[in-house]
Design a protein around this motif. Structure first.
Motif, short mmCIF file in Angstrom:
data_model
loop_
_atom_site.label_atom_id
_atom_site.label_comp_id
_atom_site.label_asym_id
_atom_site.label_seq_id
_atom_site.Cartn_x
_atom_site.Cartn_y
_atom_site.Cartn_z
N MET A 1 0.85 -1.19 0.00
CA MET A 1 0.00 0.00 0.00
C MET A 1 0.88 1.24 0.00
O MET A 1 1.80 1.34 0.82
N GLY A 52 -2.71 0.46 -10.29
CA GLY A 52 -2.43 -0.32 -9.10
C GLY A 52 -1.99 0.54 -7.93
O GLY A 52 -2.40 0.32 -6.78
N TYR A 53 -1.16 1.52 -8.23
CA TYR A 53 -0.63 2.38 -7.17
C TYR A 53 -1.73 3.22 -6.53
O TYR A 53 -1.88 3.25 -5.30
N SER A 56 -4.51 1.38 -4.52
CA SER A 56 -4.14 0.85 -3.20
C SER A 56 -4.36 1.86 -2.08
O SER A 56 -4.13 1.54 -0.91
N TYR A 57 -4.77 3.08 -2.43
CA TYR A 57 -5.04 4.08 -1.39
C TYR A 57 -6.23 3.63 -0.55
O TYR A 57 -7.18 3.03 -1.06
N THR A 59 -9.68 3.32 1.30
CA THR A 59 -11.01 3.78 0.90
C THR A 59 -11.35 5.07 1.66
O THR A 59 -11.18 5.15 2.87
N GLN A 63 -7.15 10.87 -3.30
CA GLN A 63 -6.01 10.54 -4.14
C GLN A 63 -5.34 11.81 -4.64
O GLN A 63 -6.01 12.80 -4.96
#
Length: 284
Positions: A1, A52-53, A56-57, A59, A63
């Motif tokens: 993550m 993907g990066y 992975s933040y 919920t 972002q």
């Protein structure tokens, strides 16, 4: 993550690994504290890496803003204006105006500075720095030596009918910067036609005659004096190839890789409107 970062800090995804030329160049260009540089490896996997990066933040977390920055290579022809080229798709991925990062290092003033800083060092084996005008002449002559090879590479790149078709190799060597044994037009055509024969096994409508016609058209475009007088080779010819050929002319075993790493940290952004555009994107 990935760690949650300040939303005001933008992410710039780039090719390569940490410490690569792309990483070094962006570190030189970006305002201090203004961006997080995130190398992704190969350019073909950039979109998937970004998904993907950011996916992975946690919920509910915000972002950060981001953009991708990568070599144009032979994927798109250069525009007439010196500006970044937006890659098709939803993600804000921008391509260099010059063919590759290394193209920005092909600069007579930059090479002269590097040479002068080292010419008196005990381990330096290349003598005093050549005058800038001589370096500029070597840049142009090395480009002329690459003309046929680059025309063939561009013609190979144009064989791909669209983004959903398989990629075709644009060289029969190990890749950009790995030069063929011969740079003559006929030898390059022969090697390229062998690639096409392999490519035809997957795509039936790829034809040798269309490839030869395309290669000749690029060759004619690159052969005009105006092409060289206006330094258009800096945008069309791949910088990895050009830098290899140039260093061969400058001096025997001229330190190409050390120079490239130094140049990445010393490129003058004011000389390149597209790189300044990238900086402006980060500041917005």
């Amino acid at each position: 993550m990935p760690p949650v970062i300040d939303p005001a800090l933008k992410i710039v995804f780039c090719e390569g690994r940490p410490g690569s030329l792309d990483d070094l160049l962006l570190g030189n260009l970006m305002p201090v504290g203004g961006a997080l540089i995130k190398p992704v490896g190969g350019k073909r996997g950039m979109q998937a890496f970004i998904e993907g990066y950011l996916g992975s933040y946690p919920t509910g977390s915000q972002q950060p803003e981001y953009l991708g920055f990568r070599d144009r290579d032979f994927d798109v022809e250069p525009s007439d204006e010196p500006e970044l080229i937006r890659l098709w798709g939803e993600k804000p991925i921008w391509l260099t105006h010059r063919a590759a990062i290394e193209n920005y290092f092909i600069d007579a003033d930059l090479i002269w500075r590097y040479w002068v800083e080292r010419e008196n060092a005990p381990a330096w084996a290349h003598g005093p720095a050549l005058p800038v005008v001589d370096i500029e002449q070597h840049i142009q002559e090395s480009a002329r030596e690459l003309l046929d090879y680059q025309a063939v590479r561009w013609a190979l790149a144009r064989l791909k009918p669209g983004s959903r078709w398989p990629d075709v190799h644009t060289t029969w060597t190990g890749g950009s910067g790995d030069m063929p044994l011969s740079l003559t037009y006929d030898d390059c055509l022969e090697e390229a036609c062998q690639l096409i024969t392999i490519f035809q096994e997957n795509i039936e409508n790829v034809r040798h005659d269309l490839f030869r016609s395309s290669a000749q058209a690029y060759r004619e475009r690159f052969s005009t004096e105006s092409f060289f007088e206006s330094h258009r080779y800096l945008f069309w010819f791949h910088g990895k190839d050009h830098l290899v050929q140039l260093c061969r002319r400058l001096s025997r075993d001229f330190p190409r890789r050390p120079y490239a790493r130094w140049a990445a940290e010393n490129v003058d952004v004011d000389k390149h409107p597209d790189l300044q555009q990238l900086v402006d994107f980060i500041k917005m």
